[in-house]
Design an enzyme around this catalytic site. Structure first.
Site, PDB file in Angstrom:
ATOM      1  CG  ASP A 189      -2.206   0.788   1.132  1.00  0.00           C
ATOM      2  OD1 ASP A 189      -2.298   1.285   0.090  1.00  0.00           O
ATOM      3  OD2 ASP A 189      -2.801   1.076   2.105  1.00  0.00           O
ATOM      4  CG  ASN A 222      -7.783  -2.005  -5.485  1.00  0.00           C
ATOM      5  OD1 ASN A 222      -7.139  -2.712  -5.065  1.00  0.00           O
ATOM      6  ND2 ASN A 222      -8.159  -0.935  -4.633  1.00  0.00           N
TER       7      ASN A 222
END
Ligand code: IPE
Ligand code: IPE
Ligand code: MG
Length: 249
Positions: free
Chosen positions: A23, A71
């Site tokens: 991330d 996502n």
């Protein structure tokens, strides 16, 4: 004990499976006044390094969270850009992956990705399928809830087809055989970069007793020294699985 002086890692007690929530790519780019995709590109360099290092030190399974079922909410340009980068990565890296005896594996509904990507993935899976070294598992269009839902639906179908006749046949083994991670041991260690402390729908079933380690470092800045630090911390944890340390003795 084979403790390495430089890294302080005990190589006789390595985590068998490390799973990484990569991330902070977007923020890495934005911090530099650059597009988020530049961060994703830099993040790919990190994957290359970490896969090589993990394979070199003898990790057996590594899973990286590359694209979640959520996502898709991102702007179309970013999603497309991510898939192009993935395609490029596979084109460039497959020889190296194969030469290191690494076996590629995918979890998630990757068949819903663009055709070109699916083809490249299938080629890479096939090319590396007989390799006996580390398993490099990529979570693509993966969601933990999606995986559990899919398993439940399969159990319904199996029951309807009389493949399951008795409720006792539905046990942990059956459930695990119906997850994307079939045949892959639960992760021992979950690493998340960029300081966030959440699972974000990653391996919900499999992380029941995983050790969690997080760093503020953004994924493109993550280096092998950070991986060694995570392993070192993991090796000092006391995994009790609900029991008592050393059986209470
Ligand atoms: C992780 O980086 C990579 C993917 C989710 C594909 P992010 O893109 O989430 O980066 P941040 O969290 O926005 O900085
Ligand atoms: C998790 O990161 C997904 C991947 C690393 C692929 P996100 O950036 O999507 O997670 P949230 O939105 O911060 O929870
Ligand atoms: Mg993020």
């Amino acid at each position: 004990m084979k403790r390495d002086k430089k890294t302080s890692i005990d190589y006789s007690r390595l985590p068998k499976h490390i799973a990484i929530i990569m991330d902070g790519n977007g923020r890495w780019g934005q911090k530099r006044g650059l597009p988020r995709l530049v961060g994703h590109k830099a993040g790919i360099e990190t994957i290359r390094d970490i896969i090589k290092t993990s394979s070199d030190i003898g990790i057996q399974y590594i899973t990286v969270y590359a694209f979640s079922t959520e996502n898709w909410k991102r702007p179309e340009d970013e999603v497309k850009g991510l898939f192009s980068l993935l395609l490029l990565y596979l084109e460039k890296e497959i020889d190296e992956i194969h030469n290191n005896n690494v076996r590629l594996s995918i979890i998630g509904e990757y068949k819903k990705l663009p055709d070109g990507v699916v083809k490249k993935i299938d080629y890479a899976l096939n090319r590396t399928k007989n390799n006996t070294g580390m398993v490099f598992n990529i979570a693509l269009n993966y969601g933990g809830r999606d995986e559990i839902l899919r398993m439940a639906r399969n159990i319904y179908l199996m029951t309807k087809n009389n493949e399951i006749e008795n409720v006792d046949e539905i046990d942990y083994n059956l459930i695990e055989s119906l997850l994307y991670t079939e045949g892959i041991p639960d992760p021992d260690l979950i690493i998340r970069t960029s300081g966030e402390l959440r699972l974000s729908n990653f391996l919900l079933w499999q992380t029941a007793y995983s050790e969690f380690w997080s760093t503020d470092t953004l994924w493109p800045d993550f280096r092998k020294e950070d991986l060694f630090e995570a392993i070192k911390v993991y090796q000092n944890r006391n995994r009790r699985y609900g029991g008592i340390k050393n059986g209470g003795k």
